[in-house]
Scaffold this active site. Structure first.
Site, PDB file in Angstrom:
ATOM      1  N   ARG A 317     -30.298 -44.696 -25.099  1.00 28.67           N
ATOM      2  CA  ARG A 317     -28.918 -45.121 -24.826  1.00 28.67           C
ATOM      3  C   ARG A 317     -27.930 -44.321 -25.678  1.00 28.67           C
ATOM      4  O   ARG A 317     -26.839 -43.991 -25.220  1.00 28.67           O
ATOM      5  CB  ARG A 317     -28.734 -46.629 -25.050  1.00 28.67           C
ATOM      6  CG  ARG A 317     -27.318 -47.118 -24.721  1.00 28.67           C
ATOM      7  CD  ARG A 317     -27.207 -48.625 -24.637  1.00 28.67           C
ATOM      8  NE  ARG A 317     -27.749 -49.166 -23.417  1.00 28.67           N
ATOM      9  CZ  ARG A 317     -27.064 -49.335 -22.279  1.00 28.67           C
ATOM     10  NH1 ARG A 317     -25.797 -49.011 -22.213  1.00 28.67           N
ATOM     11  NH2 ARG A 317     -27.645 -49.815 -21.206  1.00 28.67           N
ATOM     12  N   THR A 447     -31.757 -49.275 -19.456  1.00 26.24           N
ATOM     13  CA  THR A 447     -32.147 -47.927 -19.038  1.00 26.24           C
ATOM     14  C   THR A 447     -33.614 -47.903 -18.612  1.00 26.24           C
ATOM     15  O   THR A 447     -34.043 -46.961 -17.962  1.00 26.24           O
ATOM     16  CB  THR A 447     -31.885 -46.896 -20.156  1.00 26.24           C
ATOM     17  OG1 THR A 447     -32.585 -47.308 -21.331  1.00 26.24           O
ATOM     18  CG2 THR A 447     -30.403 -46.786 -20.449  1.00 26.24           C
ATOM     19  N   GLU A 726     -21.215 -55.817 -24.873  1.00 28.68           N
ATOM     20  CA  GLU A 726     -21.296 -54.732 -25.843  1.00 28.68           C
ATOM     21  C   GLU A 726     -20.079 -53.804 -25.918  1.00 28.68           C
ATOM     22  O   GLU A 726     -19.717 -53.360 -27.009  1.00 28.68           O
ATOM     23  CB  GLU A 726     -22.553 -53.884 -25.563  1.00 28.68           C
ATOM     24  CG  GLU A 726     -23.827 -54.627 -25.888  1.00 28.68           C
ATOM     25  CD  GLU A 726     -25.037 -53.952 -25.271  1.00 28.68           C
ATOM     26  OE1 GLU A 726     -25.827 -53.358 -26.023  1.00 28.68           O
ATOM     27  OE2 GLU A 726     -25.199 -54.008 -24.038  1.00 28.68           O
TER      28      GLU A 726
END
Lengths: 780, 165
Positions: A317, A447, A726
């Protein structure tokens, strides 16, 4: 951008579903509900060394203490001594070597917490100390990498650098961060018949705890139930980390056949659990006179700690956010996750993205200074436009970063603010003000594509009330409120009808962790799917009832569910009560339960090639901050914060606002207050709130303005909402740049200062001291 | 050796046998089942164990149960009189000042102690009074708003005047 018109769902946006319970002290956290009688207490022996050979463990003196029921080591594990995921590299209790300070070595189970504590001090472990590897550079020297280095590339960086009018290179390091959830790691294990066990675990990941506990105990998933009512904060710190403590409790329960509680003290928790990964980056950048970046190469090296944990996904990420909001034609991103002898670093809000975004933002700031262009203009010069491709080939649809930056400029009255800041600095010698701006683009989805699935289970009972279960863990982000809103909206019933159940592996199996900001997207969609199935069945019965009762015969029935009533649009005044339709559905033997499922569409990512569409959509926003810094004491005060955040069609704007505020303040802690220092033996020196300073209510800015831009987007999720957890965290990086800007005011912004991150008062003084020249009279 | 003590918690008298080294927080939670009082750090630094002792906020993890004898203890469970929420509680819910809820009891009690002695606090007063309570979720802004709102509600309903007298 066109603001959305339909505010229906929001108009009915409820307060926190458990708010009334929380303010009266009646909400139940783990261990506060149905506390088993004859509960035993577990306490863990923690390694004092970062790296050591275990020569001998003598448990006899501890076992002899009255009240001690069991003392357990790796020898007592009936199944496989393994709690790792991918790869499986983490023992529950080490066999021959300890790998970090605070690693559990043995477990005592006793009748009271006090006896357990006494017994822990009587366990004699002989160690032979080995050299620890603590830093990224040591690990790189020794080639201690969790996986071969990863790479994402586009264009030709070397060529791009050569063709650029200016080139720069540099390094940037970001620090660790303790989650500081207020509820420490805990678990209660309760034995059942036929080797079953129930774990009330403070985990964000019920399925992972279930799988690991089954493996440890040599039983199967069907024998392990994991139940989570709610968590007292988590922020990623209970995604993987909780598994260790849950499995130790499970082991203690299995071996004693009694209920066992394990609850870490704050000191134990901070000493032995992993943090946000520290990163060290090395970069080169080429750019033109106008500030446009032509080429960027960055190496992102993370300190993964002693076991893999989530280090690979976090590195990924980080790499996928290395360009943040900017289109860079020639780019090369290299990532390495290092193995060291620190507690296994783990997920924390942002999951690697804050670290890599910080680097490119640092680069942008340096470009602006070099060219003497306003940093906001350099950002606008490079910002993504719709249709441009990310370095990994995913197109940026509906790019709104530029537009949001313009709004931020207006909201903050940027030019006047800059002017007044400069004026302030001209007439203040040692107190300076600074401004920082950061845009954020954040990709939404795990992901690891397979994790992007969710399930929900709805039962409508005969009396018309509803049981709602989903795989999401409630930890303050109010996923429960949002998912209940979705169901209430689809079925047209009041929230009071809905009982939001605890997260439980028996009701929702194979649940993904509640993480990656995706809780409401995945579980909201799954619950909606279940609600739609039920709605279809109820609608058919309602149609028959309307025909029978009112002789209403419609060729193409359009049954509406609203305000606890069901009716056809052809005759809106002939309404059926929700309950009576439910009752009739039951009598007709039509099922009133439904399992809903959702998988995020269109995700794929080739890790080896570094190409694909790993994200369902992106969240965009930006922030501006102004600080005032006392350069002699290093103290900085946050004066103003402006945030512009695009929400999609928010399910619940006040919840989203709370996430933005909370994420920002948590990020501010990371960039200028919270520091984790390990001594040369690898022992964390910050072990409690007295040695680790998270923001308090006194650190709030004087002005804190958040504009939530609500627009309908194709790239969005349930009812066109967007994830919120986030992205706001990264806005706080603007605080660091504001502090740096303030210090650089000492030299009229002509010289760049080296400012350590986090920009603690000490770091500020260190950065400023070379630019402050006091003579004997105390003046410059 | 246990000691018999009399505790007055939320206007209910209790007689308890406690070990002299047990904290008030533990006795409230585990002997009286008042689990609204949380434990977060055990060293008086995070504020989630805050209760009012004689109307003043204390960290109940740092107070021995035996020290609490002869004092009136108010925990979060005793703030609402009857089924109606206290204005502070109402304001916390309506202003969205709650996320995970773990710090909420301590925050509400600190706010109550403040508003009982200062009916019209400035933002600075609020920040000062609540600075002993950590919150990791909310970013505090909505907590400040909730306390301001509660002060207004209490002034309008006359609660503050009553209790201050």
């Amino acid at each position: 951008m066109t603001p959305s018109g339909d505010k229906k769902l929001q108009d009915r946006a409820p307060y926190h579903l458990s708010g009334g319970l929380h303010v009266t002290g009646r909400s139940r956290f783990i261990g506060e509900d149905n506390r088993p009688a004859e509960l035993l207490f577990a306490k863990v022996v923690l390694s004092p060394y970062a790296h050591a050979q275990i020569l001998n463990i003598n448990t006899t003196p501890a076992a002899e203490i009255p009240g001690v029921v069991a003392v357990l080591t790796h020898l007592d594990i009936p199944g496989e001594n393994q709690i790792g995921l991918v790869p499986q590299d983490e023992p529950l209790l080490p066999v021959d070597q300890v790998q970090y300070v605070g690693q559990p070595v043995a477990v005592v189970v006793a009748t009271t917490p006090r006896i357990a504590e006494q017994a822990v001090s009587k366990i004699e472990v002989e160690y032979e100390e080995l050299d620890p590897v603590l830093t990224i550079s040591e690990a790189l020297d020794k080639d201690q990498l969790y996986i071969p280095e990863r790479r994402i590339k586009r264009g030709d960086v070397e060529q791009g650098l050569q063709n650029s009018e200016y080139c720069m290179e540099g390094k940037f390091a970001t620090g660790a961060q303790e989650h500081f959830y207020l509820e420490t790691q805990c678990c209660i294990a309760v034995p059942g018949e036929d080797h079953q066990i129930t774990l009330y675990s403070a985990t964000q990941s019920i399925s992972e705890v279930q799988i690991a506990a089954a493996r440890i105990l040599g039983i199967q998933c069907k024998d392990v139930t994991v139940d989570v009512p709610r968590l007292g904060g988590a922020f990623g710190g209970k995604e993987r980390t909780a598994t260790l403590w849950a499995c130790l409790t499970a082991l203690a329960c299995h071996q004693t056949e009694k209920s066992v509680e394990l609850r870490l003290t704050r000191t134990e928790d901070m000493l032995s659990t992993g943090k946000r990964h520290p990163f060290e980056a090395v970069y080169k950048v080429g750019f033109n006179q106008n500030g446009k970046i032509q080429a960027y190469s960055v190496e992102l090296n993370s300190n993964g700690g002693a076991y893999t944990d989530l280090s690979i996904a976090i590195l990924e990420r980080a790499m996928l956010h290395a360009e943040n909001s900017y289109y860079i034609p020639n780019i090369s991103i290299t990532g390495r996750a290092c193995r060291t002898n620190l507690p296994p670093n783990t997920a924390m809000r942002g999951f690697g993205a804050p670290q890599s975004i910080f680097v490119i933002e640092q680069v942008i700031e340096r470009i602006a200074r070099k060219l003497n262009i306003d940093p906001l203009d350099v950002r606008l010069q490079n910002i993504y436009k719709t249709g441009e491709l990310t370095p990994y080939g995913q197109p940026i649809e509906e790019a709104s970063g530029g537009e949001l930056l313009e709004r931020l400029r207006q909201n903050s009255q940027y030019l006047e603010l800059r002017k007044s800041t400069d004026e302030f600095n001209q007439c203040h010698q040692f107190v300076k003000r600074g401004i920082g701006v950061v845009p954020v683009k954040f990709g939404i989805s795990f992901t690891s594509a397979f994790l992007n699935q969710g399930s929900a289970l709805i039962w409508i009972y005969e009396d018309g009330t509803i049981s709602l279960s989903h795989g999401g863990i409630e930890m303050g982000q109010e996923v429960n409120t949002k998912v209940a809103q979705v169901v209430s909206s689809e079925l047209g019933v009041s929230l009071a009808r809905i009982r939001q159940e605890s997260a439980n592996t028996k009701r929702v199996g194979n649940a993904s962790p509640t993480a990656a900001s995706s809780g409401s997207d995945i579980n909201g969609n799954a619950a909606r799917n279940a609600a739609l199935q039920l709605k279809k069945r109820l609608a058919e019965i309602a149609q028959q009832m309307l025909a029978a009762r009112y002789n209403l015969k419609v060729k193409e029935p359009r049954i509406i569910f609203a305000e606890d009533r069901i009716f056809d649009t052809a005759a809106p005044d002939r309404k059926l009560n929700f309950e009576e339709v439910v009752k009739q559905t039951y009598m007709e033997r039509v099922p009133l339960g439904a399992h809903g499922f959702y998988k995020t569409p269109g995700l794929h990512f080739d890790r080896e090639k570094g190409v694909g569409n790993p994200f369902h959509y992106f969240v965009f926003g930006c922030a501006l901050t102004q600080v005032e810094v006392d350069l002699l004491t290093g103290q900085s005060d946050l004066l103003k914060v402006y945030i512009v955040h695009e929400t999609g069609r928010s399910l619940n704007p006040e919840i989203d606002r709370g996430q933005i505020t909370g994420g920002f303040i948590q990020g501010m802690g990371w960039v200028c207050m919270e520091e984790i220092i390990a001594d040369e033996k690898g022992r964390y020196l910050a072990t409690g709130p007295s040695t680790y300073k998270i923001p308090t209510i006194r650190d709030l800015p004087t002005i804190f303005e958040i504009e939530m831009v609500e627009v309908d987007r194709e790239g969005s999720s349930v009812f066109r909402s967007k994830a919120i957890g986030e992205p706001p965290f990264m806005y706080a990086e603007a605080v660091y740049f504001a502090i740096k800007d303030a210090i650089e005011a000492l030299t009229e912004h002509e010289k760049e200062v080296e400012l350590h991150m986090p920009a603690t008062p000490e770091a500020v003084v260190m950065a400023a001291k070379n630019h402050i020249h006091l003579d004997s009279t105390g003046t410059t | 050796m246990k000691k018999i003590i009399a505790l007055n918690v939320n206007e209910i008298p209790y007689e308890l046998a406690v070990e002299p080294n047990r904290s008030l927080a533990d006795v409230l939670r585990y002997d009286l089942g008042l689990t609204g009082t949380k434990k977060g750090c055990g060293i008086g630094d995070c504020g989630v164990c805050t209760v009012l002792m004689g109307g003043k906020p204390v960290f109940s993890c740092l107070v021995l149960a035996v020290e609490a004898q002869d004092h009136d203890i108010l925990t979060i469970e005793g703030v609402a009189k009857g089924p109606e929420l206290h204005p502070i509680q109402k304001a916390f819910v309506e202003k969205g000042a709650i996320q995970c809820g773990f710090c909420t009891p301590g925050m509400v009690l600190n706010a109550l102690a403040l508003l009982n002695k200062n009916a019209d606090p400035t933002e600075h007063d609020i920040r000062l009074a609540l600075s002993g309570s950590l919150c990791r979720c909310t970013g505090y802004q909505k907590i400040v708003e909730a306390v301001k709102t509660a002060a207004d509600m209490m002034k309008r309903s006359g609660i503050i005047e009553e209790e201050a007298e």
